[in-house]
Design a protein around this motif. Structure first.
Motif, short mmCIF file in Angstrom:
data_model
loop_
_atom_site.label_atom_id
_atom_site.label_comp_id
_atom_site.label_asym_id
_atom_site.label_seq_id
_atom_site.Cartn_x
_atom_site.Cartn_y
_atom_site.Cartn_z
N PRO A 300 54.57 -9.19 9.47
CA PRO A 300 53.47 -8.91 10.40
C PRO A 300 53.19 -10.06 11.37
O PRO A 300 52.63 -9.84 12.44
CB PRO A 300 52.28 -8.67 9.46
CG PRO A 300 52.63 -9.43 8.21
CD PRO A 300 54.11 -9.29 8.07
N ASP A 301 53.60 -11.30 11.00
CA ASP A 301 53.28 -12.47 11.83
C ASP A 301 54.43 -12.91 12.72
O ASP A 301 54.33 -13.94 13.38
CB ASP A 301 52.85 -13.64 10.93
CG ASP A 301 51.61 -13.32 10.12
OD1 ASP A 301 50.71 -12.66 10.68
OD2 ASP A 301 51.54 -13.72 8.95
N PRO A 303 56.38 -12.12 15.93
CA PRO A 303 56.40 -11.26 17.12
C PRO A 303 57.79 -10.77 17.50
O PRO A 303 57.95 -9.63 17.92
CB PRO A 303 55.78 -12.13 18.21
CG PRO A 303 55.81 -13.53 17.70
CD PRO A 303 55.75 -13.43 16.21
N ASN A 306 58.70 -7.85 15.30
CA ASN A 306 57.92 -6.68 15.66
C ASN A 306 58.45 -6.08 16.97
O ASN A 306 58.53 -4.86 17.13
CB ASN A 306 56.45 -7.04 15.80
CG ASN A 306 55.75 -7.17 14.46
OD1 ASN A 306 55.05 -6.26 14.02
ND2 ASN A 306 55.93 -8.29 13.78
N ALA A 337 49.00 -1.57 14.66
CA ALA A 337 48.74 -2.84 13.97
C ALA A 337 49.55 -3.97 14.62
O ALA A 337 49.04 -5.08 14.82
CB ALA A 337 49.08 -2.71 12.50
N ALA A 338 50.83 -3.69 14.93
CA ALA A 338 51.69 -4.72 15.53
C ALA A 338 51.19 -5.11 16.92
O ALA A 338 51.12 -6.30 17.26
CB ALA A 338 53.12 -4.21 15.61
N THR A 340 48.16 -4.83 18.08
CA THR A 340 46.87 -5.52 17.95
C THR A 340 47.07 -6.96 17.51
O THR A 340 46.46 -7.89 18.05
CB THR A 340 45.98 -4.78 16.94
OG1 THR A 340 45.79 -3.42 17.37
CG2 THR A 340 44.62 -5.46 16.81
N LYS A 341 47.97 -7.15 16.54
CA LYS A 341 48.22 -8.49 16.01
C LYS A 341 48.83 -9.40 17.07
O LYS A 341 48.52 -10.59 17.14
CB LYS A 341 49.18 -8.37 14.81
CG LYS A 341 49.60 -9.68 14.18
CD LYS A 341 48.52 -10.25 13.30
CE LYS A 341 49.01 -11.46 12.54
NZ LYS A 341 47.95 -12.07 11.70
N HIS A 342 49.69 -8.84 17.91
CA HIS A 342 50.42 -9.65 18.90
C HIS A 342 50.04 -9.22 20.32
O HIS A 342 50.90 -9.12 21.19
CB HIS A 342 51.93 -9.50 18.67
CG HIS A 342 52.36 -9.87 17.29
ND1 HIS A 342 52.35 -11.16 16.82
CD2 HIS A 342 52.77 -9.09 16.24
CE1 HIS A 342 52.76 -11.18 15.55
NE2 HIS A 342 53.02 -9.95 15.18
N GLU A 343 48.78 -9.04 20.52
CA GLU A 343 48.28 -8.56 21.81
C GLU A 343 48.68 -9.46 22.97
O GLU A 343 48.92 -9.01 24.09
CB GLU A 343 46.76 -8.45 21.75
CG GLU A 343 46.11 -7.85 22.96
CD GLU A 343 44.61 -7.71 22.77
OE1 GLU A 343 43.87 -8.51 23.38
OE2 GLU A 343 44.18 -6.84 22.00
#
Length: 464
Positions: A300-301, A303, A306, A337-338, A340-343
């Motif tokens: 998830p962390d 980029p 993702n 989710a991806a 949002t996390k890496h906007e």
């Protein structure tokens, strides 16, 4: 003693700057002076001039090969000059062109041929060849292709020195970038099968896997501006059909899922293979959606991972069957989710908007589910976060349009998100490049569109 460059060497570099880099004569002289001032030269035998370090190193390698060029030098004889040569080649294209004009390619090829059974010499020789051919692929010969293929086939069976298959893949990559003729020649000689053999034989070496994937993908490029048509699609078809690369890559991802960098390269390679609906179906049948979901959950962390997962997903869902299965798998929530996390990551926003656009295309049920999962909001936020990124704006507008064109109830939701101001901002920033898709999105949202009437069909009657 003051440093003095031989006139021949200086004139050669100036000419290269003018011809290869399209500099004016003044700029070419200035760049040549800066280049030589920054170099460590070596006095010539008569101490009258300073010779170019790359040419000094090249001469030392030639001497080690002997007058006939068929000697078998030891590592001690060539290690230092090859290291100097490689370092100098990495400085600029001008260095590489200068070395090429003084016979560097032929010299290194002879050394590589003489060192095929001496890995300790072959390794630095290949490093020098890779450095020489970076962005300088036109120099390779038919004999060079043959030697490269022989070595690839040989090292698909040998395991003692993993640096060598890695360097061979790099050499192949250097040959192919921006050089369509080289790609086609290598394919004709069997390079695709040889590289796939290296990939499978050295699957336990992450570095070899990554470099070999990059080399294989180079055959699917269409980046040679000198060629009107390339064979990127044909090469992807050969890799998918004849060499089973989709299955190989997906199997490798399962084996090395804990290695994010290697997984990223493998995902990218699978995406490059899926150029037909049947290949997308094959990827689905071999568990590609499970792999994509695993990547989202496991990294998830990261980029880049993702982004690659989104890129592969966007490619696969061009097939309607894959699109259906993807939505059933719950991938829409993972996309949201991806993103949002890496906007703030432009590439993740770009690939995410593209994937959402493809999932919503012509399927109202998908558009409804995507909106419920928050896809509409993340698309608008992606466009707000990257106003200068043309592709994010285009794909964002496309995603908006696909989520409302067959589902009118989504229109008001987008209006509440402030999509109108975002689309007009895209038009101001990118104009003609996004105009058509931006106007289409505004039209389908029932918002004001400023259309310019190009032609009314009025004028003089045709005289009969």
């Amino acid at each position: 003693m003051a440093k003095v460059v031989s006139q021949e060497t200086y004139d050669s570099v100036v000419l290269e700057n003018v011809v290869d880099f399209e500099m004016s004569h003044e700029e070419a002289h200035t760049e040549a002076q800066k280049e030589f001032e920054a170099q460590d030269g070596k006095p010539s035998a008569d101490n009258k001039v300073m010779e170019h370090s790359i040419l000094v190193a090249l001469q030392q390698v030639k001497s080690a090969l002997g007058a006939a060029g068929n000697g078998s030098p030891s590592l001690k004889e060539v290690e230092e000059p090859l290291a100097t040569f490689t370092t100098a080649c990495k400085m600029s294209v001008a260095h590489r062109v200068l070395a090429s004009k003084h016979g560097a390619y032929d010299t290194l090829l002879k050394l590589i041929k003489q060192s095929q059974d001496k890995p300790e010499v072959l390794c630095p020789a290949l490093q020098a060849m890779v450095a020489l051919m970076e962005l300088n692929p036109d120099i390779i010969s038919t004999e060079g292709f043959r030697v490269l293929l022989e070595l690839l086939e040989d090292w698909s069976r040998r395991m003692e020195e993993p640096a060598i298959p890695d360097l061979l893949a790099q050499w192949c990559l250097s040959c192919c970038l921006k050089q369509e003729d080289n790609r086609q020649s290598l394919v004709t000689l069997g390079a695709l099968g040889a590289l796939v053999g290296v990939l499978q034989a050295h699957r336990g070496s992450p570095r070899v896997v990554r470099t070999t994937c990059r080399a294989l993908r180079s055959f699917t490029l269409d980046d040679d501006v000198r060629q009107a048509f390339g064979k990127a699609h044909d090469h992807a078809r050969l890799l998918a059909e004849e060499h089973g690369l989709i299955k190989i890559c997906l199997d490798l991802i399962e084996e090395c899922l804990s290695d994010g960098d290697t997984t990223s390269e493998l995902l990218y390679t699978v995406a490059k293979m899926c150029v037909r609906a049947e290949y997308c179906q094959e990827a689905l049948d071999r568990g590609a959606l499970l792999v994509i979901n695993d990547v989202f959950i496991s990294f998830p962390d990261r980029p880049i991972l993702n982004r690659q997962a989104l890129s592969l997903l966007k490619t696969l869902v061009g097939n309607d069957k894959v699109k259906e299965e993807a939505m059933k798998s719950g991938v829409s929530q993972l996309i949201v989710a991806a993103m949002t996390k890496h906007e703030n990551e432009r590439s993740v926003s770009e690939e995410g908007c593209g994937a959402i656009s493809m999932l919503a295309l012509r399927v109202p049920a998908n558009a409804k589910q995507l909106m419920e999962d928050g896809a509409g909001r993340v698309v608008v936020r992606a466009m707000e976060a990257h106003p200068k990124a043309k592709q994010v704006q285009k794909l964002g507008c496309m995603a908006v349009r696909n989520m409302v064109s067959r589902l009118p109830e989504n229109k008001q939701v987008f209006v509440e998100y402030g999509v109108e101001a975002v689309i007009h901002s895209a038009l101001r920033n990118h104009g003609e490049e996004v105009k058509d898709i931006a106007h289409a999105a505004l039209r389908d949202l029932n918002l004001k569109v400023d259309l310019k009437e190009q032609w009314r069909g009025t004028g003089h009657e045709i005289s009969r």
